[in-house]
Scaffold this active site. Structure first.
Site, PDB file in Angstrom:
ATOM      1  CE1 TYR A   1      57.435  52.170  39.121  1.00  0.00           C
ATOM      2  CE2 TYR A   1      56.116  53.102  37.351  1.00  0.00           C
ATOM      3  CZ  TYR A   1      56.843  52.059  37.878  1.00  0.00           C
ATOM      4  OH  TYR A   1      56.976  50.899  37.157  1.00  0.00           O
TER       5      TYR A   1
ATOM      6  CG  ASN B   1      55.551  41.537  40.835  1.00  0.00           C
ATOM      7  OD1 ASN B   1      56.447  42.369  40.899  1.00  0.00           O
ATOM      8  ND2 ASN B   1      54.382  41.707  41.432  1.00  0.00           N
TER       9      ASN B   1
ATOM     10  CB  SER C   1      59.603  40.927  46.885  1.00  0.00           C
ATOM     11  OG  SER C   1      60.411  40.354  45.859  1.00  0.00           O
TER      12      SER C   1
ATOM     13  CB  VAL D   1      60.087  40.203  41.817  1.00  0.00           C
ATOM     14  CG1 VAL D   1      61.255  39.788  40.931  1.00  0.00           C
ATOM     15  CG2 VAL D   1      59.230  41.217  41.074  1.00  0.00           C
TER      16      VAL D   1
ATOM     17  NE  ARG E   1      66.474  44.835  56.440  1.00  0.00           N
ATOM     18  CZ  ARG E   1      67.628  45.182  57.000  1.00  0.00           C
ATOM     19  NH1 ARG E   1      68.018  44.582  58.117  1.00  0.00           N
ATOM     20  NH2 ARG E   1      68.393  46.120  56.453  1.00  0.00           N
TER      21      ARG E   1
ATOM     22  N   GLY F   1      64.821  47.419  41.503  1.00  0.00           N
ATOM     23  CA  GLY F   1      64.186  48.249  42.518  1.00  0.00           C
ATOM     24  C   GLY F   1      65.203  48.740  43.517  1.00  0.00           C
ATOM     25  N   GLY F   2      64.811  49.722  44.311  1.00  0.00           N
ATOM     26  CA  GLY F   2      65.687  50.274  45.341  1.00  0.00           C
ATOM     27  C   GLY F   2      64.870  50.621  46.575  1.00  0.00           C
ATOM     28  CG  MET F   3      62.434  47.630  48.200  1.00  0.00           C
ATOM     29  SD  MET F   3      61.913  46.070  48.931  1.00  0.00           S
ATOM     30  CE  MET F   3      60.834  46.655  50.250  1.00  0.00           C
TER      31      MET F   3
ATOM     32  CG  PHE G   1      64.387  44.301  33.282  1.00  0.00           C
ATOM     33  CD1 PHE G   1      64.515  44.169  31.909  1.00  0.00           C
ATOM     34  CD2 PHE G   1      63.177  43.964  33.871  1.00  0.00           C
ATOM     35  CE1 PHE G   1      63.458  43.715  31.128  1.00  0.00           C
ATOM     36  CE2 PHE G   1      62.103  43.506  33.102  1.00  0.00           C
ATOM     37  CZ  PHE G   1      62.250  43.382  31.731  1.00  0.00           C
TER      38      PHE G   1
END
Length: 327
Positions: free
Chosen positions: A54, A126, A153, A155, A175, A240-242, A264
């Site tokens: 993180y 969130n 998710s 969010v 998905r 985010g970047g899953m 952000f």
């Protein structure tokens, strides 16, 4: 006093390094309060902190968790507020996942009475993220379009509901869309499209080329496809970047479509703004919870003693909603 806390002494896979341990808690001093945890939330940021990936990490050993609520059960000498019995937000530092915690009384926000504890516990990361993405980057009017990936998710659910309440139409990338469409539509989702079958040209036709705002939680090919579907002078905001796949720099879209790529991070936003500004955002969130605009699915609720099982469940793709901890 003994307190059961979720402790990690090294960074790693949460289900392997996180343990429920008994720690000693003292008595509150002047200006302090003893708070008992009632609900805590397991978020991806918590798992990232435990895993060591993180943006900000705690010194080890550390208590896990950043989001939760509790009940004030004792005040220190000459301390008058918040009143014993008040339900408060537990400060994110030094860690929320502990049965009892000594807090500075001045840092405790008393929460509105009568709201569902699960939703209250989920109100501090969130929902404000979704609200800020919606409010700070583009001015959307009723009938405008927004798009997001990772729409199932937490969010994503809040973003859908906030847009629907304003008459903003959404394209929601997930998905296995067929399995998730009905659930997302119950929360106000517009179009629900499958990530693996995403066709930017079809999305442009459906939206009239008027996608003004994109919310990216995934990265990789997912956001690349999103970029190709955006309208002129639109903004894509990454929170985010899953996936860690590289993203091809979208030169032609930046030049010919005046696309804006922004980021952000709620943690940073809170540090850069006054407590009064942050309180206004939370007041909006609580108002939306109170009037029914915002709700969220809960997958399961676990006792702190079973925190290893709880974080393992939080990592599973099959879950539907947040995993919570309680006492």
């Amino acid at each position: 006093m003994k307190s059961i806390a979720a402790i990690y002494k090294e960074y790693g896979k949460p289900s392997e390094v996180l343990r429920a341990e008994s720690i000693e808690i003292g008595s509150p001093a002047k200006g302090q309060a003893l708070v008992k945890l009632t609900r805590a939330v397991i978020n991806p940021s918590d798992l990232g902190m435990i895993g060591g990936s993180y943006g900000s990490l705690r010194a080890l050993p550390a208590i896990a968790g950043k989001e939760g609520i509790g009940e004030v059960i004792e005040l220190g000498p000459d301390t008058e507020s918040p009143k014993v019995g008040s339900i408060v937000r537990i400060p994110p530092e030094p860690g929320v996942w502990t049965q009892f915690q000594i807090c500075e009384a001045s840092e405790l926000r008393v929460l509105p009475a009568g709201l569902p504890p699960d939703m209250l516990a989920m109100s501090f990361i969130n929902p404000p993220t979704a609200l800020c993405v919606l409010d700070l980057f583009e001015k959307l009017e009723p009938g405008d379009w927004a798009i997001q990936n990772g729409a199932n998710s937490a969010v994503g659910y809040f973003f859908i509901q906030m847009c629907a309440a304003r008459g903003i139409k959404t394209v929601n990338m997930v998905r296995n869309a067929e399995a998730k469409r009905a659930e997302l539509e119950k929360f106000g989702a517009g179009a629900v499209v499958d990530e693996t079958e995403f066709d930017p040209k079809k999305i442009k036709e459906m939206t009239g080329g008027n996608l003004k705002l994109g919310l990216n939680q995934i990265g990789g090919e997912s956001v690349s496809n999103m970029i190709k579907a955006m309208g002129n002078s639109a903004t894509v905001v990454t929170i985010g970047g899953m996936v860690s796949d590289p993203i091809r720099f979208p030169t032609r879209f930046l030049i010919f479509n005046d696309l804006r790529l922004r980021g952000f991070w709620w943690d940073k936003y809170q540090k850069l703004h006054s407590p009064e500004d942050i309180d206004k955002i939370f007041s909006k969130i609580f108002s939306m919870v109170s009037d029914g605009t915002l709700r969220a699915p809960v997958d399961s609720v676990w006792k702190m003693e079973d925190v290893e099982k709880a974080v393992a469940r939080a990592c599973e793709n099959s879950r539907n909603g947040k995993v919570l901890l309680e006492f």
